[in-house]
Write an enzyme that holds these catalytic residues in place. Structure first.
Site, mmCIF file in Angstrom:
data_model
loop_
_atom_site.group_PDB
_atom_site.id
_atom_site.type_symbol
_atom_site.label_atom_id
_atom_site.label_comp_id
_atom_site.label_asym_id
_atom_site.label_seq_id
_atom_site.Cartn_x
_atom_site.Cartn_y
_atom_site.Cartn_z
ATOM 1 N N TYR A 1 0.837 -1.199 0.000
ATOM 2 C CA TYR A 1 0.000 0.000 0.000
ATOM 3 C C TYR A 1 0.877 1.257 0.000
ATOM 4 O O TYR A 1 0.597 2.226 -0.707
ATOM 5 C CB TYR A 1 -0.918 -0.001 1.227
ATOM 6 C CG TYR A 1 -1.982 -1.073 1.200
ATOM 7 C CD1 TYR A 1 -3.210 -0.857 0.599
ATOM 8 C CD2 TYR A 1 -1.749 -2.321 1.790
ATOM 9 C CE1 TYR A 1 -4.187 -1.842 0.565
ATOM 10 C CE2 TYR A 1 -2.722 -3.319 1.767
ATOM 11 C CZ TYR A 1 -3.930 -3.078 1.146
ATOM 12 O OH TYR A 1 -4.887 -4.060 1.117
ATOM 13 N N ASN B 1 -12.538 0.274 -5.894
ATOM 14 C CA ASN B 1 -12.245 -0.192 -7.246
ATOM 15 C C ASN B 1 -13.475 -0.864 -7.872
ATOM 16 O O ASN B 1 -13.900 -1.922 -7.400
ATOM 17 C CB ASN B 1 -11.073 -1.177 -7.207
ATOM 18 C CG ASN B 1 -10.714 -1.719 -8.575
ATOM 19 O OD1 ASN B 1 -11.108 -1.179 -9.610
ATOM 20 N ND2 ASN B 1 -9.957 -2.804 -8.603
ATOM 21 N N CYS C 1 -6.370 -4.889 -7.781
ATOM 22 C CA CYS C 1 -6.207 -4.548 -6.369
ATOM 23 C C CYS C 1 -5.822 -5.761 -5.533
ATOM 24 O O CYS C 1 -5.333 -5.608 -4.403
ATOM 25 C CB CYS C 1 -7.470 -3.886 -5.822
ATOM 26 S SG CYS C 1 -9.005 -4.753 -6.153
ATOM 27 N N HIS C 2 -5.977 -6.973 -6.088
ATOM 28 C CA HIS C 2 -5.526 -8.173 -5.356
ATOM 29 C C HIS C 2 -4.008 -8.230 -5.249
ATOM 30 O O HIS C 2 -3.477 -8.977 -4.429
ATOM 31 C CB HIS C 2 -6.053 -9.437 -6.048
ATOM 32 C CG HIS C 2 -5.577 -9.617 -7.450
ATOM 33 N ND1 HIS C 2 -6.178 -8.998 -8.537
ATOM 34 C CD2 HIS C 2 -4.548 -10.341 -7.970
ATOM 35 C CE1 HIS C 2 -5.548 -9.344 -9.652
ATOM 36 N NE2 HIS C 2 -4.553 -10.148 -9.327
ATOM 37 N N GLU D 1 -1.323 -16.370 -10.114
ATOM 38 C CA GLU D 1 -0.266 -15.561 -10.712
ATOM 39 C C GLU D 1 1.131 -15.999 -10.273
ATOM 40 O O GLU D 1 2.118 -15.349 -10.595
ATOM 41 C CB GLU D 1 -0.493 -14.082 -10.375
ATOM 42 C CG GLU D 1 -1.791 -13.559 -10.978
ATOM 43 C CD GLU D 1 -1.971 -12.062 -10.818
ATOM 44 O OE1 GLU D 1 -1.009 -11.375 -10.391
ATOM 45 O OE2 GLU D 1 -3.066 -11.562 -11.132
#
Length: 238
Positions: free
Chosen positions: A145, A168, A176-177, A203
């Protein structure tokens, strides 16, 4: 538990690069110059059904329907017929999401649909944060953040970045993940922590569950990345 994720070196010049892509930014964010005629469709995904909503000018929202419980394995996700007849931004979004789930190495070659939710129609810190996240933090990377606040021009605004993530309207597309805590905790997610964990593992990351009775508010601790999976780009550093 690891400390703050390392910021990839290419982020160092990101502020200068953003100045060169303002025209692209305007194209992606669209212009609110007429009343929207909203269209909606649903898309099957490994995370359950997703609802896409938008107009001819751009995508407005991606919403998780149901409980957002991830399936054990990614499924074949064809685009529904109604998307093929819908506004171009919804068709582009469906194609992008299908690639994200099934062939993520192809997403860099696909157009990002124009965004036309009201949050993108006026200058604000939230809009700036979401734009920086979309442009700077790619598949397989994570950012804290605080680091994202710095990218958006205000290193002390980490708490405001958290608010921007909650606002979002197009999760997954604007990732945002990929925003995690400097402490190594996974952090919160509007789609649910199980969904955030699934996306991060998809990912190329792995997340450790906290021990029973651990500190509240910490869903997991960041262990780092595994090697690149077959057909996926290399995972970014932590």
């Amino acid at each position: 538990m690891l400390g703050q994720p390392a910021l990839p070196e290419r982020f160092a010049s990101r502020r200068l690069q953003v100045l060169a892509v303002r025209t692209v930014c305007d194209l992606v964010l669209g212009k609110m110059d007429k009343t929207c005629e909203m269209k909606r469709t649903t898309l099957d995904s490994p995370l359950g059904k997703l609802e896409l909503s938008g107009c001819e000018q751009g995508l407005h929202e991606i919403s998780f329907l149901g409980e957002g419980t991830p399936a054990a394995d990614a499924m074949e996700v064809p685009a529904p017929a109604e998307v093929l007849r819908g506004p171009e931004p919804l068709k582009q979004c469906a194609a992008w999401l299908n690639a994200y789930f099934q062939q993520p190495e192809a997403i860099e070659e696909l157009p990002v649909p124009a965004l036309h939710h009201p949050i993108f129609q006026q200058e604000s810190f939230t809009r700036q944060v979401l734009w920086e996240l979309l442009k700077a933090v790619k598949f397989g990377e994570v950012v804290s953040y605080q680091q994202l606040a710095a990218l958006a021009g205000n290193p002390k605004a980490a708490r405001a970045v958290g608010g921007a993530m909650r606002s979002n309207p197009v999760p997954i597309l604007i990732p945002c993940h990929r925003v995690v805590c400097s402490s190594g905790a996974m952090g919160n997610y509007s789609g649910g922590l199980a969904v955030k964990e699934w996306l991060l593992v998809h990912e190329g990351h792995r997340v450790r569950k906290p021990a029973s009775g651990g500190s509240s508010g910490r869903a997991g601790a960041w262990l780092g990345t595994v090697g690149p999976t077959s057909g996926s780009p290399p995972a970014g550093p932590n």
